[in-house]
Design a protein around this motif. Structure first.
Motif, mmCIF file in Angstrom:
data_model
loop_
_atom_site.group_PDB
_atom_site.id
_atom_site.type_symbol
_atom_site.label_atom_id
_atom_site.label_comp_id
_atom_site.label_asym_id
_atom_site.label_seq_id
_atom_site.Cartn_x
_atom_site.Cartn_y
_atom_site.Cartn_z
ATOM 1 N N LEU A 1 0.838 -1.205 0.000
ATOM 2 C CA LEU A 1 0.000 0.000 0.000
ATOM 3 C C LEU A 1 0.870 1.252 0.000
ATOM 4 O O LEU A 1 0.608 2.210 -0.730
ATOM 5 C CB LEU A 1 -0.946 0.009 1.201
ATOM 6 C CG LEU A 1 -2.085 -1.007 1.179
ATOM 7 C CD1 LEU A 1 -2.887 -0.922 2.475
ATOM 8 C CD2 LEU A 1 -2.982 -0.806 -0.030
ATOM 9 N N GLU A 2 1.911 1.245 0.800
ATOM 10 C CA GLU A 2 2.815 2.390 0.870
ATOM 11 C C GLU A 2 3.508 2.627 -0.478
ATOM 12 O O GLU A 2 3.627 3.768 -0.935
ATOM 13 C CB GLU A 2 3.852 2.131 1.961
ATOM 14 C CG GLU A 2 4.600 3.338 2.434
ATOM 15 C CD GLU A 2 5.357 3.008 3.709
ATOM 16 O OE1 GLU A 2 4.972 3.544 4.764
ATOM 17 O OE2 GLU A 2 6.317 2.204 3.654
ATOM 18 N N ALA A 3 3.932 1.543 -1.117
ATOM 19 C CA ALA A 3 4.608 1.667 -2.410
ATOM 20 C C ALA A 3 3.642 2.147 -3.497
ATOM 21 O O ALA A 3 4.028 2.934 -4.363
ATOM 22 C CB ALA A 3 5.237 0.331 -2.805
ATOM 23 N N ILE A 4 2.396 1.703 -3.451
ATOM 24 C CA ILE A 4 1.397 2.195 -4.410
ATOM 25 C C ILE A 4 1.185 3.686 -4.194
ATOM 26 O O ILE A 4 1.142 4.460 -5.146
ATOM 27 C CB ILE A 4 0.069 1.416 -4.291
ATOM 28 C CG1 ILE A 4 0.251 -0.019 -4.799
ATOM 29 C CG2 ILE A 4 -1.048 2.117 -5.062
ATOM 30 C CD1 ILE A 4 -0.903 -0.955 -4.482
ATOM 31 N N ARG A 5 1.069 4.082 -2.939
ATOM 32 C CA ARG A 5 0.907 5.502 -2.627
ATOM 33 C C ARG A 5 2.096 6.317 -3.154
ATOM 34 O O ARG A 5 1.932 7.364 -3.753
ATOM 35 C CB ARG A 5 0.772 5.696 -1.112
ATOM 36 C CG ARG A 5 0.546 7.164 -0.708
ATOM 37 C CD ARG A 5 0.787 7.396 0.761
ATOM 38 N NE ARG A 5 2.190 7.128 1.056
ATOM 39 C CZ ARG A 5 2.631 6.800 2.257
ATOM 40 N NH1 ARG A 5 1.808 6.694 3.269
ATOM 41 N NH2 ARG A 5 3.918 6.575 2.456
ATOM 42 N N ASP A 6 3.291 5.792 -2.959
ATOM 43 C CA ASP A 6 4.501 6.519 -3.339
ATOM 44 C C ASP A 6 4.766 6.530 -4.844
ATOM 45 O O ASP A 6 5.311 7.503 -5.364
ATOM 46 C CB ASP A 6 5.723 5.937 -2.619
ATOM 47 C CG ASP A 6 5.663 6.142 -1.108
ATOM 48 O OD1 ASP A 6 4.818 6.928 -0.625
ATOM 49 O OD2 ASP A 6 6.462 5.487 -0.399
ATOM 50 N N THR A 7 4.402 5.453 -5.540
ATOM 51 C CA THR A 7 4.711 5.353 -6.972
ATOM 52 C C THR A 7 3.536 5.697 -7.874
ATOM 53 O O THR A 7 3.734 5.990 -9.050
ATOM 54 C CB THR A 7 5.177 3.933 -7.347
ATOM 55 O OG1 THR A 7 4.096 3.010 -7.127
ATOM 56 C CG2 THR A 7 6.412 3.518 -6.548
ATOM 57 N N GLY A 8 2.308 5.612 -7.341
ATOM 58 C CA GLY A 8 1.129 5.860 -8.161
ATOM 59 C C GLY A 8 0.832 4.746 -9.148
ATOM 60 O O GLY A 8 0.109 4.954 -10.120
ATOM 61 N N SER A 9 1.357 3.553 -8.860
ATOM 62 C CA SER A 9 1.207 2.452 -9.796
ATOM 63 C C SER A 9 1.327 1.110 -9.080
ATOM 64 O O SER A 9 2.228 0.934 -8.251
ATOM 65 C CB SER A 9 2.294 2.560 -10.865
ATOM 66 O OG SER A 9 2.466 1.365 -11.572
ATOM 67 N N ILE A 10 0.446 0.176 -9.432
ATOM 68 C CA ILE A 10 0.547 -1.171 -8.857
ATOM 69 C C ILE A 10 1.785 -1.870 -9.397
ATOM 70 O O ILE A 10 2.529 -2.500 -8.649
ATOM 71 C CB ILE A 10 -0.719 -1.998 -9.163
ATOM 72 C CG1 ILE A 10 -1.947 -1.353 -8.527
ATOM 73 C CG2 ILE A 10 -0.556 -3.440 -8.664
ATOM 74 C CD1 ILE A 10 -3.268 -1.952 -8.985
ATOM 75 N N SER A 11 2.016 -1.762 -10.700
ATOM 76 C CA SER A 11 3.166 -2.459 -11.282
ATOM 77 C C SER A 11 4.484 -1.870 -10.764
ATOM 78 O O SER A 11 5.414 -2.618 -10.444
ATOM 79 C CB SER A 11 3.116 -2.439 -12.805
ATOM 80 O OG SER A 11 3.080 -1.128 -13.293
ATOM 81 N N ALA A 12 4.577 -0.550 -10.651
ATOM 82 C CA ALA A 12 5.793 0.065 -10.116
ATOM 83 C C ALA A 12 5.993 -0.320 -8.654
ATOM 84 O O ALA A 12 7.126 -0.564 -8.215
ATOM 85 C CB ALA A 12 5.742 1.579 -10.266
ATOM 86 N N ALA A 13 4.913 -0.376 -7.905
ATOM 87 C CA ALA A 13 5.005 -0.786 -6.505
ATOM 88 C C ALA A 13 5.507 -2.225 -6.410
ATOM 89 O O ALA A 13 6.370 -2.539 -5.582
ATOM 90 C CB ALA A 13 3.648 -0.651 -5.824
ATOM 91 N N GLY A 14 4.961 -3.091 -7.258
ATOM 92 C CA GLY A 14 5.416 -4.482 -7.279
ATOM 93 C C GLY A 14 6.895 -4.582 -7.595
ATOM 94 O O GLY A 14 7.642 -5.304 -6.926
ATOM 95 N N ARG A 15 7.332 -3.851 -8.616
ATOM 96 C CA ARG A 15 8.763 -3.862 -8.973
ATOM 97 C C ARG A 15 9.616 -3.367 -7.813
ATOM 98 O O ARG A 15 10.656 -3.950 -7.493
ATOM 99 C CB ARG A 15 9.020 -2.996 -10.207
ATOM 100 C CG ARG A 15 8.631 -3.652 -11.516
ATOM 101 C CD ARG A 15 9.141 -2.882 -12.715
ATOM 102 N NE ARG A 15 8.679 -1.497 -12.758
ATOM 103 C CZ ARG A 15 7.533 -1.092 -13.311
ATOM 104 N NH1 ARG A 15 6.716 -1.975 -13.855
ATOM 105 N NH2 ARG A 15 7.201 0.184 -13.316
#
Length: 126
Positions: free
Chosen positions: A33-47
């Motif tokens: 959730l934090e990575a999605i918030r920070d990147t604005g993307s599910i795929s970027a958060a996953g990476r």
């Protein structure tokens, strides 16, 4: 662009909160959730976290299903690509989890330090 390595666990507790028998949140979902918030993307958060898009989406979907309200607003790809942002529910889930994590760290700080001291003492004796 360099690929970010997944965070290594910080010393101390790794909190997993079982809300109901099949509903839980732990460090993985909170970090996602934090990575999605920070990147604005599910795929970027996953990476960023070293997980596949499919795995990231399944974790988000699991939260969505169990909480009864979406934790992210996702926009499907197009000319400018897609994107994702946390909803109010997602922000609240993340904030409450991080608050519980901090409270847990504070509550057990003395015991964690005592264990660290044992390790240091035993290393000196070798």
């Amino acid at each position: 662009m360099s690929k970010s390595a997944p965070r290594s666990p910080i010393p101390g507790p790794r909190l997993r909160v079982v809300i109901e028998p099949d509903v839980a949140i732990g460090p993985g979902k909170a970090d996602l959730l934090e990575a999605i918030r920070d990147t604005g993307s599910i795929s970027a958060a996953g990476r960023k976290l070293g997980m596949s898009y499919r795995r990231a989406w399944l974790l988000v979907d699991e939260l969505n299903q169990h909480l009864g309200a979406p934790v992210i607003d996702a926009v499907t790809g197009g000319a400018k690509g897609g994107g994702a942002a946390l909803t109010r529910t997602g922000e609240e889930v993340l904030a409450r989890y991080r608050s519980m994590e901090a409270a847990c760290r504070t509550a057990i700080a003395a015991d964690v330090q005592a264990l660290r001291n044992l390790i240091k003492r035993n290393q000196r004796q070798k």
